[in-house]
Design a protein around this motif. Structure first.
Motif, PDB file in Angstrom:
ATOM      1  N   GLY A   1       0.798  -1.229   0.000  1.00 11.81           N
ATOM      2  CA  GLY A   1       0.000   0.000   0.000  1.00 11.81           C
ATOM      3  C   GLY A   1       0.825   1.271   0.000  1.00 11.81           C
ATOM      4  N   ARG A   2       2.137   1.164   0.141  1.00  8.41           N
ATOM      5  CA  ARG A   2       2.986   2.366   0.159  1.00  8.41           C
ATOM      6  C   ARG A   2       3.354   2.748  -1.274  1.00  8.41           C
ATOM      7  N   ILE A   3       3.876   3.973  -1.422  1.00 14.30           N
ATOM      8  CA  ILE A   3       4.238   4.481  -2.744  1.00 14.30           C
ATOM      9  C   ILE A   3       5.748   4.327  -2.930  1.00 14.30           C
ATOM     10  N   LEU A   4       6.150   3.660  -4.001  1.00 14.84           N
ATOM     11  CA  LEU A   4       7.579   3.458  -4.232  1.00 14.84           C
ATOM     12  C   LEU A   4       8.283   4.797  -4.451  1.00 14.84           C
ATOM     13  N   GLY A   5       9.380   4.968  -3.736  1.00 12.88           N
ATOM     14  CA  GLY A   5      10.145   6.211  -3.851  1.00 12.88           C
ATOM     15  C   GLY A   5      11.193   6.136  -4.949  1.00 12.88           C
TER      16      GLY A   5
ATOM     17  N   GLY B   1      12.447   3.536  -8.563  1.00 12.41           N
ATOM     18  CA  GLY B   1      12.170   2.373  -9.400  1.00 12.41           C
ATOM     19  C   GLY B   1      12.997   1.184  -8.934  1.00 12.41           C
ATOM     20  N   ILE B   2      12.536  -0.008  -9.260  1.00 11.40           N
ATOM     21  CA  ILE B   2      13.254  -1.211  -8.836  1.00 11.40           C
ATOM     22  C   ILE B   2      13.657  -2.017 -10.065  1.00 11.40           C
ATOM     23  N   LEU B   3      14.955  -2.342 -10.124  1.00 10.03           N
ATOM     24  CA  LEU B   3      15.484  -3.140 -11.230  1.00 10.03           C
ATOM     25  C   LEU B   3      15.650  -4.581 -10.764  1.00 10.03           C
ATOM     26  N   ALA B   4      15.445  -5.513 -11.676  1.00  7.55           N
ATOM     27  CA  ALA B   4      15.666  -6.922 -11.333  1.00  7.55           C
ATOM     28  C   ALA B   4      17.165  -7.164 -11.182  1.00  7.55           C
TER      29      ALA B   4
ATOM     30  N   ALA C   1      13.946 -10.235 -16.713  1.00  6.12           N
ATOM     31  CA  ALA C   1      15.359 -10.376 -17.097  1.00  6.12           C
ATOM     32  C   ALA C   1      16.196  -9.499 -16.178  1.00  6.12           C
ATOM     33  N   ALA C   2      17.346  -9.991 -15.753  1.00  7.09           N
ATOM     34  CA  ALA C   2      18.228  -9.197 -14.892  1.00  7.09           C
ATOM     35  C   ALA C   2      18.480  -7.841 -15.538  1.00  7.09           C
ATOM     36  N   GLY C   3      18.347  -6.771 -14.739  1.00  2.80           N
ATOM     37  CA  GLY C   3      18.575  -5.422 -15.251  1.00  2.80           C
ATOM     38  C   GLY C   3      17.310  -4.731 -15.722  1.00  2.80           C
ATOM     39  N   ALA C   4      16.224  -5.499 -15.913  1.00  2.98           N
ATOM     40  CA  ALA C   4      14.976  -4.884 -16.392  1.00  2.98           C
ATOM     41  C   ALA C   4      14.286  -4.132 -15.250  1.00  2.98           C
ATOM     42  N   THR C   5      13.504  -3.106 -15.606  1.00  2.00           N
ATOM     43  CA  THR C   5      12.733  -2.377 -14.602  1.00  2.00           C
ATOM     44  C   THR C   5      11.547  -3.234 -14.192  1.00  2.00           C
ATOM     45  N   VAL C   6      11.445  -3.495 -12.911  1.00  2.00           N
ATOM     46  CA  VAL C   6      10.352  -4.333 -12.407  1.00  2.00           C
ATOM     47  C   VAL C   6       9.161  -3.451 -12.032  1.00  2.00           C
ATOM     48  N   LEU C   7       9.413  -2.420 -11.258  1.00  2.00           N
ATOM     49  CA  LEU C   7       8.352  -1.496 -10.845  1.00  2.00           C
ATOM     50  C   LEU C   7       8.918  -0.080 -10.887  1.00  2.00           C
ATOM     51  N   VAL C   8       8.071   0.863 -11.272  1.00  2.00           N
ATOM     52  CA  VAL C   8       8.549   2.242 -11.391  1.00  2.00           C
ATOM     53  C   VAL C   8       8.186   3.052 -10.152  1.00  2.00           C
TER      54      VAL C   8
ATOM     55  N   ALA D   1       0.505  -8.519  -5.574  1.00  2.00           N
ATOM     56  CA  ALA D   1       1.336  -9.172  -6.585  1.00  2.00           C
ATOM     57  C   ALA D   1       2.741  -8.576  -6.579  1.00  2.00           C
ATOM     58  N   ASP D   2       2.822  -7.267  -6.328  1.00  2.00           N
ATOM     59  CA  ASP D   2       4.131  -6.607  -6.308  1.00  2.00           C
ATOM     60  C   ASP D   2       5.000  -7.152  -5.179  1.00  2.00           C
ATOM     61  N   LEU D   3       4.387  -7.425  -4.032  1.00  2.00           N
ATOM     62  CA  LEU D   3       5.163  -7.997  -2.918  1.00  2.00           C
ATOM     63  C   LEU D   3       5.815  -9.299  -3.380  1.00  2.00           C
ATOM     64  N   GLY D   4       5.035 -10.137  -4.041  1.00  2.00           N
ATOM     65  CA  GLY D   4       5.566 -11.412  -4.525  1.00  2.00           C
ATOM     66  C   GLY D   4       6.633 -11.207  -5.593  1.00  2.00           C
ATOM     67  N   LEU D   5       6.369 -10.263  -6.490  1.00  2.00           N
ATOM     68  CA  LEU D   5       7.322  -9.971  -7.571  1.00  2.00           C
ATOM     69  C   LEU D   5       8.661  -9.527  -6.987  1.00  2.00           C
ATOM     70  N   LEU D   6       8.598  -8.659  -5.985  1.00  2.00           N
ATOM     71  CA  LEU D   6       9.833  -8.160  -5.376  1.00  2.00           C
ATOM     72  C   LEU D   6      10.540  -9.289  -4.635  1.00  2.00           C
ATOM     73  N   ALA D   7       9.756 -10.131  -3.961  1.00  2.00           N
ATOM     74  CA  ALA D   7      10.366 -11.272  -3.280  1.00  2.00           C
ATOM     75  C   ALA D   7      11.067 -12.168  -4.301  1.00  2.00           C
ATOM     76  N   SER D   8      10.465 -12.309  -5.490  1.00  2.00           N
ATOM     77  CA  SER D   8      11.030 -13.225  -6.493  1.00  2.00           C
ATOM     78  C   SER D   8      12.398 -12.768  -6.982  1.00  2.00           C
TER      79      SER D   8
END
Ligand code: AMP
Ligand code: MG
Length: 422
Positions: free
Chosen positions: A49-53, A55-58, A158-165, A173-180
């Motif tokens: 529920g928080r706002i990403l400060g 972007g997150i890269l794989a 793919a490693a290096g790709a932007t996962v979430l902006v 789903a994002d929690l799981g994606l980040l855990a992955s």
């Protein structure tokens, strides 16, 4: 005054209109607000529920290894016949977490389970239903496709790709994606602090007896729910009597404690309301008639203490509708969230809808799929701006445009489904 406001709105086409369109009101508000700048690091679960400060890269491929999507046998597709069948030598097994250490050579196969690493040499999986296992030999037929039932390394991320902006509100789903991708801590914006209180001498808090003409303060509970769902840190300052001293003190406390101050009631031109006078001292505040129903008037500005200020109308439905249509986009902006335009669908009116005047109406509707699969919408309850039951029963707004008139049963209308149960 009500009559005059109506007239001013009806005039809108020609000369001077005092009513702002909803879009103009939103744009003017956004232009005056800046997002909270402070970032904090939180453990992954706390990011819900928080706002990403940022972007997150794989950091790694997901899946990390090429693996099987099914239970079966890892083979070299070149060994499989175009017609008829073939027997391959079973040389080992690859289970999830227990890969086969060697290579699959020509004429060989390896028993493989879902999620297990595809052994070197193999390029294809034949599902177990399509083979006959005969001891150390496994018989399989024709008609298989190269690469079938194989999940390739990096096909999810793919490693290096932007996962979430940055600016994304983190969902399940994002929690799981980040855990992955092994992310245990997340950078998020500081929560918005929102202080609110209700004004009106008729309002009683829960637990107090109701005198004649008194009502329970429901707006503070509605706002508590809306703000908590939004993800704000809420500061509930209670009911404030319609007296200059009490109001001055409440605005001072709220302005000192919060990024945003919200009030309900007292922004119309009722004779007994001191809110307007006190606000004139407490900050720079404009009183707007937004061309919407329910919902006008709405006050917006900045308190001298620095907090942004929104004064919502007191009627319970008006307070909710103005919160959702006017305040929420502003809070999103301040919270650093990327704007999410509402999903607008077209539905058939299941019954006639009244509409008078030239304001955009946000009627409370119940959207359902009709017998033929088409969407049908009906009023959720009587539409008075004091009838909170209509919001509680609704699952969407029926949005009737400024220029339009009443709607006949069977006509198409626009609806905005509620993303969450409000
Ligand atoms: P006002 O905007 O103060 O003129 O109030 C308009 C109507 O909303 C009146 O009927 C008020 O009694 C009602 N109202 C105002 N504040 C609240 C509240 N916090 N909870 C429930 N009803 C309210
Ligand atoms: Mg009042």
């Amino acid at each position: 005054m009500h009559k005059q406001e109506q007239a001013a709105v009806a005039d809108g086409k020609g000369g001077k209109s005092t009513a702002l369109s909803l879009e103009d009101a939103r744009a003017r508000i956004l232009a005056q607000l800046t997002p909270v700048a402070l970032l904090e690091q939180v453990p992954l679960r706390a990011a819900l529920g928080r706002i990403l400060g940022a972007g997150i890269l794989a950091r790694l491929d997901v899946p990390a290894h090429t693996n099987s999507a099914m239970d079966g046998y890892a083979v070299r597709v070149a060994d499989l016949p175009a017609t008829g069948g073939v027997s391959l030598a079973l040389v080992g097994e690859s289970f999830a977490g227990h890969p086969f250490a060697d290579e699959v050579g020509p004429g060989q196969c390896v028993r493989i389970m879902t999620g297990a690493v595809l052994p070197r040499g193999a390029d294809t999986v034949v599902i177990q239903e399509d083979v006959v296992a005969e001891g150390a030999l496994v018989r399989m037929g024709a008609g298989h496709r190269r690469g079938q039932h194989v999940r390739h390394a990096g096909e999810d991320l793919a490693a290096g790709a932007t996962v979430l902006v940055a600016g994304r509100r983190v969902g399940a789903a994002d929690l799981g994606l980040l855990a992955s991708i092994g992310v245990a801590e997340v950078t998020v914006r500081r929560r918005l602090r929102v202080a609110f209180f209700s004004t009106g001498d008729e309002l009683r808090s829960l637990g107090e007896p109701l005198g004649e003409g008194d009502i329970y303060d429901s707006n503070r509970y509605t706002l508590y729910g809306l703000l908590t769902r939004f993800g704000a840190e809420v500061i509930d300052l209670g009911v404030v009597r319609d007296e200059p001293v009490a109001l001055r003190e409440a605005f001072a406390r709220a302005g000192a404690a919060a990024d945003v101050v919200l009030t309900s009631g007292g922004v119309s031109v009722g004779a007994a309301d001191h809110v307007r006078d006190v606000l004139a001292e407490a900050g720079e505040v404009d009183f707007w008639k937004i061309n919407m129903k329910p919902g006008k008037p709405v006050a917006f500005g900045r308190l001298h203490a620095g907090a942004a200020f929104f004064g919502l109308p007191g009627n319970p439905v008006s307070a909710m509708v103005t919160f959702l249509q006017v305040v929420r986009p502003a809070l999103d902006h301040m919270a650093g969230a990327t704007a999410q335009p509402p999903l607008v669908l077209t539905a058939r009116a299941g019954e006639p809808l009244e509409k008078g005047g030239r304001r955009r109406e946000f009627q409370r509707g119940l959207l359902a799929s009709g017998d033929d699969g088409e969407l049908v919408v009906r009023p959720a309850a009587p539409q008075g701006s004091g009838i909170l039951r209509s919001m509680s029963a609704a699952n969407c707004f029926i949005v009737l445009p400024e220029e339009g008139g009443p709607v006949a049963a069977g006509d198409l209308v626009c609806v905005e489904p509620f993303a969450e149960g409000w």
